[in-house]
Scaffold this motif. Structure first.
Motif, PDB file in Angstrom:
ATOM      1  N   UNK A  28       0.899  -1.353  -0.059  1.00 51.40           N
ATOM      2  CA  UNK A  28       0.173   0.086  -0.094  1.00 51.40           C
ATOM      3  C   UNK A  28       0.773   1.166   0.028  1.00 51.40           C
ATOM      4  N   UNK A  29       1.900   1.341   0.889  1.00 51.08           N
ATOM      5  CA  UNK A  29       2.751   2.424   0.947  1.00 51.08           C
ATOM      6  C   UNK A  29       3.444   2.734  -0.216  1.00 51.08           C
ATOM      7  N   UNK A  30       3.974   1.742  -0.757  1.00 53.51           N
ATOM      8  CA  UNK A  30       4.754   1.724  -2.122  1.00 53.51           C
ATOM      9  C   UNK A  30       4.072   2.014  -3.133  1.00 53.51           C
ATOM     10  N   UNK A  31       2.749   1.765  -3.384  1.00 52.65           N
ATOM     11  CA  UNK A  31       1.876   2.023  -4.312  1.00 52.65           C
ATOM     12  C   UNK A  31       1.376   3.299  -4.332  1.00 52.65           C
ATOM     13  N   UNK A  32       1.026   4.059  -3.010  1.00 51.14           N
ATOM     14  CA  UNK A  32       0.713   5.497  -2.994  1.00 51.14           C
ATOM     15  C   UNK A  32       2.054   6.369  -3.404  1.00 51.14           C
ATOM     16  N   UNK A  43      -5.100   0.737   5.755  1.00 55.11           N
ATOM     17  CA  UNK A  43      -4.026   1.257   4.800  1.00 55.11           C
ATOM     18  C   UNK A  43      -4.364   0.546   3.550  1.00 55.11           C
ATOM     19  N   UNK A  44      -4.802  -0.449   3.567  1.00 55.23           N
ATOM     20  CA  UNK A  44      -4.998  -0.794   1.986  1.00 55.23           C
ATOM     21  C   UNK A  44      -6.267  -0.067   1.158  1.00 55.23           C
ATOM     22  N   UNK A  45      -7.197   0.188   2.074  1.00 56.69           N
ATOM     23  CA  UNK A  45      -8.349   0.782   1.702  1.00 56.69           C
ATOM     24  C   UNK A  45      -7.768   2.292   1.420  1.00 56.69           C
ATOM     25  N   UNK A  46      -6.808   2.975   2.073  1.00 57.03           N
ATOM     26  CA  UNK A  46      -6.543   4.338   1.567  1.00 57.03           C
ATOM     27  C   UNK A  46      -5.605   4.009   0.500  1.00 57.03           C
ATOM     28  N   UNK A  47      -5.111   3.170   0.111  1.00 59.89           N
ATOM     29  CA  UNK A  47      -4.271   3.030  -1.312  1.00 59.89           C
ATOM     30  C   UNK A  47      -5.375   2.891  -2.292  1.00 59.89           C
ATOM     31  N   UNK A  48      -6.367   2.065  -2.111  1.00 57.22           N
ATOM     32  CA  UNK A  48      -7.498   1.888  -3.158  1.00 57.22           C
ATOM     33  C   UNK A  48      -8.010   3.114  -3.459  1.00 57.22           C
TER      34      UNK A  48
END
Length: 322
Positions: free
Chosen positions: A53-57, A170-175
């Motif tokens: 998630x952090x890497x994707x953001x 954190x996954x929802x934030x990334x989505x």
């Protein structure tokens, strides 16, 4: 000779470039599962998505810049500064520390864009210099040390480490970030103009596109998303540090390029970056599962990045490689 030419032509095909990353992702998952049975469990997959998630953001932010044909080398410094600001301000202003830290990323993103556009400084030099300024500020604010988020501050960050219906927040934030970025690139004037600028600046100017404004917006988004990645990482680790995100620059850029976004700009998108981020995370976790030395990570990421650039670069835009 003819076979070599045909192979290069095939790799240059947009459909082939788009199909390679998802196929590679599937192959990597199978290889890791065979090498270490039990990888495809709910707990491991949840850990994989949380770590991605952090890497994707972070990678989503730099995607905007790469699509216009630039590069942002300040993202790790901006993320680290945001983590320091969050850790320092949480005890005094609580949840308001989040928008303040993210606003700092926006400001420095705009600064990078202004230096690049107004002073006509190449993007890698502009962002390298901005990153140095930001890193120095982070060291100054934190007195060169990590800042632990104490119990009082953790009350304001606990929601990031929570789950909703079994899905980590954190996954929802990334989505949400990914979906908003996808819609911005797909359905807004800025998105269309970004692709046009990346495909060819002279043609974009001739079409009446405000190239300078488009570039500054791209850098602003990159800085903002880098700050979001920084505050999320700080909340997860309960700590802010001037060096918190220093190891994420290469993986973030690799995620964008491995996903199929051309380093020369004009081709790619957030969906491809999501695939690339998963590939990088699986390589990282997979190396741990199969017992590869953790210090070999950057060696692997560097090799993967070289291969990805060699495949995705549009040589028709570059008369001389230098």
């Amino acid at each position: 000779m003819k076979n070599s030419f045909d192979f290069r032509s095939m790799l240059a095909n947009a459909w082939v470039q788009g199909a390679i990353p998802p196929a590679l992702l599937v192959v990597l998952v199978i290889i890791v599962e065979i090498g270490s049975p039990g990888f495809l469990t709910g707990e491991t997959l949840a850990l994989l998505l949380s770590n991605t998630a952090v890497l994707f953001i972070l990678a989503t932010g730099v995607t905007f810049v790469i699509l216009i044909g630039g590069i942002d080398l300040s993202i790790q410094a901006v993320a680290s500064l945001a983590s320091v600001i969050l850790a320092q301000l949480l005890p005094s202003i609580g949840l308001l520390a989040f928008p303040v830290a993210i606003a700092a990323g926006l400001v420095f993103g705009i600064l990078s864009g202004v230096v690049h556009v107004w002073l006509r400084v190449p993007s890698f030099v502009a962002t390298l210099a901005t990153g140095g300024v930001v890193a120095g500020m982070a060291l100054w604010l934190a007195n060169g040390r990590a800042i632990t988020i104490e119990e009082g501050g953790r009350a304001s960050t606990s929601w990031i480490n929570a789950t909703i219906f079994g899905t980590p927040v954190v996954v929802l934030i990334a989505i949400v970030v990914g979906l908003a970025s996808y819609l911005a690139l797909r359905y807004t004037r800025f998105g269309r103009q970004s692709l046009a600028v990346g495909a060819g600046e002279p043609a974009a100017y001739a079409a009446g596109i405000n190239v300078d404004r488009t570039k500054i917006i791209a850098f602003a988004l990159s800085g903002t998303l880098a700050a979001i990645a920084g505050v999320v990482l700080a909340a997860r680790l309960s700590s802010g540090s001037p060096s918190l995100a220093n190891q994420l620059l290469l993986p973030a850029i690799a995620a964008v390029i491995v996903g199929g976004t051309a380093i020369t700009g004009g081709l790619g998108g957030v969906g491809r970056t999501a695939v690339g981020a998963l590939i990088i995370s699986i390589v990282r976790i997979g190396m741990t599962f199969v017992g590869v030395n953790i210090f070999a990570e950057n060696v692997v990421f560097g090799a993967v990045l070289i291969a990805a650039v060699a495949i995705t670069i549009d040589r028709s835009k570059i008369a001389i490689i230098k």
